[in-house]
Design an enzyme around this catalytic site. Structure first.
Site, PDB file in Angstrom:
ATOM      1  N   ASP A   1       0.843  -1.197   0.000  1.00 18.06           N
ATOM      2  CA  ASP A   1       0.000   0.000   0.000  1.00 18.06           C
ATOM      3  C   ASP A   1       0.879   1.248   0.000  1.00 18.06           C
ATOM      4  OD1 ASP A   1      -2.311  -1.507   0.097  1.00 18.06           O
ATOM      5  OD2 ASP A   1      -2.298  -1.597   2.284  1.00 18.06           O
TER       6      ASP A   1
ATOM      7  N   ARG B   1      -3.568  -5.442   7.807  1.00 19.38           N
ATOM      8  CA  ARG B   1      -4.566  -4.466   8.245  1.00 19.38           C
ATOM      9  C   ARG B   1      -5.809  -5.176   8.779  1.00 19.38           C
ATOM     10  NH1 ARG B   1      -6.500  -0.984   3.282  1.00 19.38           N
ATOM     11  NH2 ARG B   1      -4.316  -1.042   2.678  1.00 19.38           N
TER      12      ARG B   1
ATOM     13  N   TYR C   1       6.394  -8.726   8.639  1.00 21.30           N
ATOM     14  CA  TYR C   1       6.095  -7.306   8.740  1.00 21.30           C
ATOM     15  C   TYR C   1       6.363  -6.819  10.165  1.00 21.30           C
ATOM     16  CZ  TYR C   1       3.273  -8.128   4.501  1.00 21.30           C
ATOM     17  OH  TYR C   1       2.838  -8.477   3.247  1.00 21.30           O
TER      18      TYR C   1
ATOM     19  N   ASP D   1      -6.802   1.195   8.039  1.00 19.51           N
ATOM     20  CA  ASP D   1      -5.502   1.819   8.262  1.00 19.51           C
ATOM     21  C   ASP D   1      -5.701   3.320   8.447  1.00 19.51           C
ATOM     22  OD1 ASP D   1      -5.785   2.988   5.743  1.00 19.51           O
ATOM     23  OD2 ASP D   1      -4.411   1.622   4.755  1.00 19.51           O
TER      24      ASP D   1
END
Length: 681
Positions: free
Chosen positions: A79, A221, A107, A121
């Protein structure tokens, strides 16, 4: 009508075209010349550390411009808010992206609890807020445990998943209701930091950092959303950084602004890694012979060998990706081919590089092959036969000095061995073949090996001529690492003092290494050869720092061993490595491809089979307790651990079998005490 004044342009319908002055025709703008001064990127994988604020498409477009090709693709997007590992393929390496898309990922992220957003988010609109001050570390851990392992996850409504042919995020942005089905994903790790409270406009939120390791297709997310839902407060991401894709880590990534600077300022191409190296953390390597590589690029299956993996990266001897292959019974079938037949290099032909443990060492065979952008180097020189412990100590100093100076570590050696040129009437049996020597040198961490063609004309150079052409102009040496007894130049006329003087004149430092060895003598190739000629592989291993290794293809023999219960693998006469004295040895057979049959205990016989009046000297190995192996045509290696007995002539087959039974018992004892060989080239 003159063609330089008038042009014809159809005005619709049938009939004659209408003629109009060329002045009325808008000319096509001339194509802008390509003023980019840097060379195009070679085929390979580029790892970019994506900056925040750019879409993945933006990064791809920039790398297309830098790589000077349209053929650039990605192995999964990030993203705009996210940063970190974005894997791109250039040229033929785009075919490898299919296998990287499905790799597991890691992550690091920050989750805000107490607020839910439309996009899960920080870029979305806040749709609900809840005071989260009651959230504790214990309740966080409990909620995270419920989201760990194999779970069903509903993707975010702004994901790229298609619904009736349209992206979910397009539907969501158009105000349409989006309902996505839960999908199975695996969250191997969901580790949370201690929570910290944040006050915003009178509302208490809780921020927590998280490390997530998950399968492909997992939405981090959505994890943040579901964590907040499990705690009854809502949640969303405020930061996201991808730190790993398969075996590719963020430490391997290049900043985009640095790539631009490399090109525009330094005129350097986009740095790529080979597709095989990129896949290393995703699937195991399976080294192919030239014949197997040729079969694979033509879509034909190859023998599975010892591999038990479902999918492997088939690489050639230089570590280049030939094809991805899948297991099919006793065979490996190519499913994606990366090379053309003309790209392949025959076995034994010069290679551009040696790959050991995923690390590439360049090999040059003349000063003319040295790259113009090699940069400064730290150099040593020697024959390096056997690459014994003394050599390894010197090479370790070279690598350490190079790392400290920001230089390349290079060893200069010769082919053939100088003695073969100066004393051709006395053939010298070398401990290692040229290919084995390259692999062992590469395993020390060198960046390059320069193999110079040794001739009488080459040997006639003065010390100054050699040093200036090789160390100074060729390699740009900042330091030269040698022993105190170094000799160089015609008739060995140069010594340490000569080299130090030339170093002071040309600006390189001479670093000396003391003689190294064990009590009773120094480590030397000559001593190792003498011990191997005597069959004492155990003492030779103390000089080499490893068990002595032979390598060759398995060929058909007399098939006599199978008839007496001891089927043996006969090595071809083209054996790499010094074949020691005749006798029976305890050892290990090593096969390509990994798996349960990669390392096998073996009794090794070297000799002429005097019991059967044999005349040809052979190396053959019986793999203990195994009669099911089909090794014909396979390249195997034998690590020799201990000499058990000399070759004997027996009066009967029964007497031979009795002795072989005893040999097998002794082999078991020796190998049990020694343990399996450590991994090495």
């Amino acid at each position: 009508m003159r063609s330089d004044t008038w042009g014809a342009r159809p005005r619709g319908g049938a009939g004659e075209p209408t003629l109009v002055p060329l002045a009325d025709v808008t000319p096509r703008a001339p194509r802008r010349p390509d003023t980019r001064a840097w060379p195009p990127a070679p085929d390979g994988v580029v790892v970019v550390d994506k900056p925040a604020g750019m879409t993945s498409h933006d990064v791809v477009a920039k790398v297309r411009w830098l790589a000077r090709t349209r053929k650039v693709g990605h192995a999964g997007t990030l993203d705009p808010m996210a940063t970190g590992v974005l894997v791109l393929g250039v040229g033929r390496a785009t075919r490898a992206l299919t296998y990287l898309v499905g790799a597991d990922k890691e992550y690091v992220t920050t989750i805000r609890l107490g607020a839910a957003t439309s996009t899960d988010d920080a870029q979305g609109e806040t749709v609900a807020t809840t005071d989260a001050r009651h959230v504790t570390a214990e309740s966080l851990r409990a909620a995270a445990e419920g989201l760990t392992g194999q779970i069903l996850q509903v993707p975010s409504t702004v994901s790229a998943i298609k619904v009736d042919g349209r992206r979910a995020y397009d539907l969501a942005r158009a105000g349409e209701d989006v309902e996505l089905e839960a999908r199975p994903v695996t969250v191997a790790r969901f580790e949370l930091s201690e929570p910290r409270t944040v006050e915003v406009d009178g509302v208490t939120f809780v921020d927590v950092d998280a490390t997530v390791e998950c399968s492909s297709g997992t939405y981090v997310r959505a994890l943040a959303r579901d964590l907040g839902a499990a705690l009854g407060v809502g949640g969303h991401l405020t930061a996201l950084r991808r730190t790993r894709v398969g075996g590719i880590r963020v430490e391997d990534a290049h900043r985009l602004d640095v790539l631009v600077s490399r090109a525009e300022v330094d005129a350097l191409p986009v740095p790529v890694v080979g597709a095989a190296d990129a896949l290393r953390g995703t699937m195991p390597w399976h080294v192919l012979t030239h014949e197997e590589s040729l079969a694979a690029v033509h879509g034909r299956r190859v023998a599975r060998g010892g591999t038990t993996e479902a999918t492997v990266a088939g690489v050639d001897g230089a570590g280049r990706l030939v094809a991805v292959l899948t297991r099919s019974g006793a065979w490996l079938k190519p499913v994606t081919v990366f090379m053309a037949p003309d790209d392949l290099v025959p076995d034994g032909a010069p290679q551009d590089a040696v790959v050991v443990d995923g690390r590439q060492t360049q090999v040059w065979r003349s000063l003319d092959e040295l790259p113009a952008d090699l940069g400064p180097t730290v150099v040593t020189i020697g024959n390096f036969d056997g690459v014994h412990l003394g050599h390894q100590e010197v090479l370790g100093v070279v690598v350490a000095q190079a790392r400290a100076r920001g230089a390349a570590a290079v060893a200069v050696t010769f082919t053939p061995h100088p003695r073969a040129v100066h004393v051709p009437e006395e053939p010298l049996r070398l401990v290692t073949s040229p290919a084995q020597r390259r692999e062992l040198l590469a395993a020390t961490g060198l960046d390059g090996v320069l193999e110079l063609d040794y001739t009488l004309a080459f040997a006639a150079q003065s010390p100054r001529e050699f040093v200036e052409s090789c160390f100074v102009r060729g390699l740009g040496a900042t330091a030269v690492v040698v022993g105190r007894d170094v000799q160089l130049g015609a008739g060995n006329s140069g010594n340490l003092a000569t080299l130090v003087g030339l170093g002071e004149e040309h600006g390189f430092e001479v670093v000396t290494v003391e003689d190294l060895g064990v009590a009773g003598g120094r480590w030397s190739s000559t001593a190792a050869r003498r011990l191997l000629d005597d069959g004492d592989v155990t003492r030779a291993s103390r000089i080499l720092g490893r068990q002595h290794r032979l390598r060759a293809e398995v060929v058909h023999g007399d098939a006599r061993g199978r008839t007496i219960g001891f089927p043996t693998a006969n090595l071809s006469q083209e054996v790499e490595g010094l074949v020691p004295a005749d006798g029976v040895y305890a050892g290990w057979m090593l096969r390509r491809g990994g798996g349960a049959d990669a390392v096998l205990p073996a009794a090794v016989s070297i000799g002429t089979n005097p019991t059967f009046d044999g005349t040809q000297r052979r190396v053959e190995a019986y793999v203990l307790d195994r009669t099911d192996l089909d090794l014909y045509g396979e390249a195997v290696e034998l690590d020799l651990v201990a000499h058990l007995r000399p070759t004997l002539r027996f009066t009967s087959v029964d007497e031979l079998v009795t002795q072989m039974d005893a040999d097998v018992v002794r082999v078991r004892e020796v190998l049990a005490a020694e343990g399996p060989p450590p991994a090495r080239p």
